[in-house]
Design a protein around this motif. Structure first.
Motif, PDB file in Angstrom:
ATOM      1  N   ILE A   1       0.859  -1.188   0.000  1.00 53.19           N
ATOM      2  CA  ILE A   1       0.000   0.000   0.000  1.00 53.19           C
ATOM      3  C   ILE A   1       0.891   1.232   0.000  1.00 53.19           C
TER       4      ILE A   1
ATOM      5  N   LEU B   1     -10.666   5.195   0.102  1.00 54.37           N
ATOM      6  CA  LEU B   1     -10.511   3.750   0.217  1.00 54.37           C
ATOM      7  C   LEU B   1      -9.434   3.301  -0.765  1.00 54.37           C
ATOM      8  N   PHE B   2      -8.592   2.400  -0.296  1.00 54.54           N
ATOM      9  CA  PHE B   2      -7.595   1.808  -1.188  1.00 54.54           C
ATOM     10  C   PHE B   2      -7.880   0.319  -1.198  1.00 54.54           C
TER      11      PHE B   2
ATOM     12  N   ASN C   1     -18.342  -1.728  -2.172  1.00 51.93           N
ATOM     13  CA  ASN C   1     -17.577  -0.585  -1.671  1.00 51.93           C
ATOM     14  C   ASN C   1     -18.095   0.736  -2.238  1.00 51.93           C
TER      15      ASN C   1
ATOM     16  N   VAL D   1     -21.393   1.676  -0.607  1.00 52.92           N
ATOM     17  CA  VAL D   1     -21.194   2.185   0.753  1.00 52.92           C
ATOM     18  C   VAL D   1     -20.677   3.626   0.710  1.00 52.92           C
TER      19      VAL D   1
ATOM     20  N   LEU E   1      -4.689   1.928   4.849  1.00 59.22           N
ATOM     21  CA  LEU E   1      -5.626   0.995   4.256  1.00 59.22           C
ATOM     22  C   LEU E   1      -6.937   0.977   5.019  1.00 59.22           C
ATOM     23  N   SER E   2      -7.972   1.409   4.391  1.00 64.73           N
ATOM     24  CA  SER E   2      -9.259   1.166   5.031  1.00 64.73           C
ATOM     25  C   SER E   2      -9.797  -0.092   4.367  1.00 64.73           C
ATOM     26  N   SER E   3     -10.996  -0.213   4.099  1.00 61.95           N
ATOM     27  CA  SER E   3     -11.629  -1.309   3.374  1.00 61.95           C
ATOM     28  C   SER E   3     -12.524  -2.070   4.325  1.00 61.95           C
TER      29      SER E   3
ATOM     30  N   SER F   1     -15.063  -2.471   5.731  1.00 63.68           N
ATOM     31  CA  SER F   1     -16.148  -2.195   6.647  1.00 63.68           C
ATOM     32  C   SER F   1     -17.411  -2.775   6.029  1.00 63.68           C
ATOM     33  N   VAL F   2     -17.307  -3.028   4.724  1.00 66.06           N
ATOM     34  CA  VAL F   2     -18.441  -3.511   3.961  1.00 66.06           C
ATOM     35  C   VAL F   2     -18.751  -4.966   4.220  1.00 66.06           C
TER      36      VAL F   2
END
Lengths: 134, 524
Positions: free
Chosen positions: A88, A97-98, A111, A114, B518-520, B522-523
């Motif tokens: 990353i 968001l990555f 994604n 959302v 890095l998020s991601s 949560s979905v």
């Protein structure tokens, strides 16, 4: 609300861009495509885009750099970077968001949904589709 | 060269002095005349007189009185005196009274040959004495100089000895049989053997030296070329194996009969280890870069293909058969994506490290493997003495234990026992608290020759089945948690027991800097 949400899709690889566009359209979104970050910025100034979905490693402007520039102009516009890299990048935080291309089409669409919902909540009762001028 | 000596003639009658002068003239010495005792004393004090020739009967101060006075002076105690006298009995008595020094007499009338002979003997004596004295003085001077030289060289030697002891290198001298003759402080400190312990003993036996070639080769190189340089493996007193850079020089003593070998050894163990670690790190970094490139190049087309199949699957014109085909293709593509993610990428699924129970993770993995365990006849023994709470990323930790358990299961195709232990532990080196997981199998074991490369990328014993990345990735993850992963494989008559032990510290959470971006998910 019956108007389709507009997604700006950025990738330097033609096939991938085309297929991704079709997937998004199959989910009911309107899609604009740009082969580079620079092109994306031009389109962004001309169209009321609701979300940017961009590749990261591109010649010229990288995804994170594009995200940084977009956030400088339209901080509320959600930007999702979708990448095939396994490290990353340090400046990935410019994007909301990555995500990995390995997550597949279903995760990608989830994604996006959302992020769009969150943007709508955040903007409260204001003009709906963030169409502020650049 | 024979310098003249002084002969003092004392008589109150000048005529007699002239007669003596005439008699002694042919001796070729310096003749000095004094007409009284006082004058004679005066001459004695001023000059170096070899012989005094004097008349006994003189007015004022007679010959014996003068002789007494002369003898009292320490400088003149040994001066030769010849009295000239008409001999009386009393004179003999007095003459014998003198105990020291050359003393003689001549009676009148004087016989010229006799006088000449006696004077000449004493003159010669004096000359010899003077030469001797000169030689003595020279000798003393030389002794003095030599002593000073010796003192100087002793000082230099002491300085050199101090220098030898200052050196951190191990410095030693051995004779041609390898018997130690010198052993500096550096050697004491480095090898742990004191000087007293090693002196007179064989150096190779003490240090258990392993030479790069044979001992004969080394010896012949030193004997021919006079020196040898190279690395040696040796043992310290406490049994530690060390590598030293050694320089050895042959010292020959003139004729070459007595010879010795000087040896200076520098400890390069740590340096070699550091170089090895660096090489490994560089190799891993290079592999990481390659993995990154490969991942990127595979992931890109993979995404397009998956998207295309996604579209195809939902295409209205597709009949049922075709739909099945695309479903199968999509499943397999999902698997490919899973494999590249597992092996070539380090994506993390959560933004922040969270409290994780390792026991729960292990149970998750085991529930997935339960059917396989049953089918392969593997008995599972769980010994959880703790639920193994740590702070981390569940996916990463799952990856570590999935690899280890997967390997254990694959090592037991004919069945066996899989034992998994979880316990709270304190790591010895830094006294850190953490969780230790030991995964033990009775499978095919790890060959000693494979042990070193086990954690290297692309090393596999499973030929085409393995990617050779599992343990490499596991180790990378454990290290990121500042943890420890190690293994032991013991061979028994009836088989092998292989145990992998993983220690994850409680305090240190994995480096977050990169994960923060890095998020991601949560979905999902």
């Amino acid at each position: 609300m019956c108007k389709k949400e507009l997604i700006l899709c950025v990738d330097d690889e033609e096939n991938q861009l085309a297929v991704r566009k079709l997937v998004l359209e199959s989910k009911g979104y309107a899609v604009l495509t740009a082969p580079s970050g620079q092109q994306a910025l031009v389109l962004l100034a001309q169209h009321p885009v609701d979300l940017v979905l961009s590749d990261h490693l591109m010649p010229g402007l990288t995804g994170t750099e594009l995200a940084r520039q977009i956030k400088g102009q339209k901080p509320e516009l959600p930007v999702i970077l979708i990448s095939a890299v396994n490290e990353i990048p340090a400046d990935a935080a410019y994007a909301d968001l990555f995500m990995s291309k390995l997550d597949g089409p279903i995760a990608m669409c989830e994604n996006i949904a959302v992020m769009l919902a969150r943007a709508k909540d955040g903007s409260g009762n204001s003009s709906g589709n963030g169409s502020s001028s650049g | 060269m024979d310098p003249k000596v002084n002969i003092l003639m004392v008589d109150d009658q000048p005529g007699k002095l002239l007669t003596y002068e005439a008699i002694l003239g042919e001796l070729g010495e310096n003749l000095i005349k004094a007409t009284s005792g006082r004058q004679a004393l005066d001459c004695l004090l001023k000059m170096d007189i070899a012989v005094v020739l004097m008349d006994v009967s003189m007015p004022e101060l007679d010959g014996f009185q003068l002789a007494d006075m002369i003898r009292q002076h320490p400088r003149f105690q040994k001066i030769a005196i010849i009295f000239i006298s008409a001999v009386h009995l009393t004179d003999f008595d007095r003459l014998q009274g003198y105990q020291r020094g050359a003393m003689d007499y001549i009676s009148v009338p004087v016989v010229p040959e006799l006088l000449r002979a006696k004077v000449s003997v004493f003159a010669e004596l004096h000359r010899k004495a003077r030469e001797l004295e000169l030689l003595n003085r020279e000798l003393e001077q030389r002794v003095f100089e030599r002593t000073a030289e010796l003192r100087e060289s002793e000082k230099q030697l002491r300085q050199r000895a101090d220098l030898l002891d200052l050196a951190t290198e191990a410095i030693m001298v051995r004779d041609m049989d390898g018997v130690l003759q010198f052993w500096n402080s550096g050697a004491e400190a480095f090898y742990g053997w004191s000087r007293q312990e090693v002196m007179g003993r064989n150096v190779h036996q003490i240090l258990r030296t392993k030479l790069p070639g044979s001992a004969e080769e080394l010896e012949s190189v030193i004997l021919k070329g006079g020196r040898w340089e190279g690395n040696l493996v040796q043992c310290t007193k406490d049994g530690r194996e060390v590598v030293v850079a050694s320089r050895q020089v042959l010292q020959s003593d003139g004729g070459g009969a007595r010879r010795a070998i000087l040896e200076i050894n520098r400890d390069i163990t740590a340096q070699l280890l550091a170089e090895e670690a660096l090489r490994k790190a560089e190799k891993l970094a290079a592999m990481g870069r390659v993995a990154g490139i490969i991942a990127h190049e595979i992931n890109n087309p993979l995404e397009a293909i998956r998207n295309a199949f996604y579209l195809l699957q939902h295409h209205p014109t597709l009949d049922d058969n075709a739909r099945v085909y695309t479903r199968i293709a999509d499943e397999e593509l999902t698997r490919v994506a899973h494999i590249t993610r597992q092996t070539l990428s380090f994506y993390r699924e959560s933004k922040e490290a969270v409290p994780v129970s390792i026991a729960e993770i292990l149970d998750d993995i085991l529930s997935l493997q339960s059917r396989l365990l049953e089918r392969n006849g593997i008995a599972l023994e769980k010994a959880y003495r703790s639920d193994g709470q740590v702070i981390g990323f569940p996916g990463e930790l799952k990856q570590v234990f999935l690899n280890l358990i997967g390997n254990a299961v694959q090592a037991m195709p004919e069945g066996g026992r899989l034992r998994i232990r979880v316990s709270e532990a304190v790591e010895k080196d830094q006294q850190r608290e953490g969780v230790r997981v030991v995964i033990c199998d009775t499978g095919s074991g790890i060959r000693p020759e494979d042990a070193k490369q086990l954690f290297e990328p692309f090393f596999t014993t499973k030929s085409t089945k393995g990617t050779g990345l599992g343990l490499w990735i596991s180790k990378g993850i454990v290290q990121k948690y500042h943890g420890i992963i190690r293994f032991r494989s013991v061979h028994f008559v009836r088989g092998h027991i292989t145990a992998f032990s993983v220690f994850i510290p409680k305090s240190a959470s994995p480096q977050m800097s990169e994960s923060r971006a890095l998020s991601s998910v949560s979905v999902s």
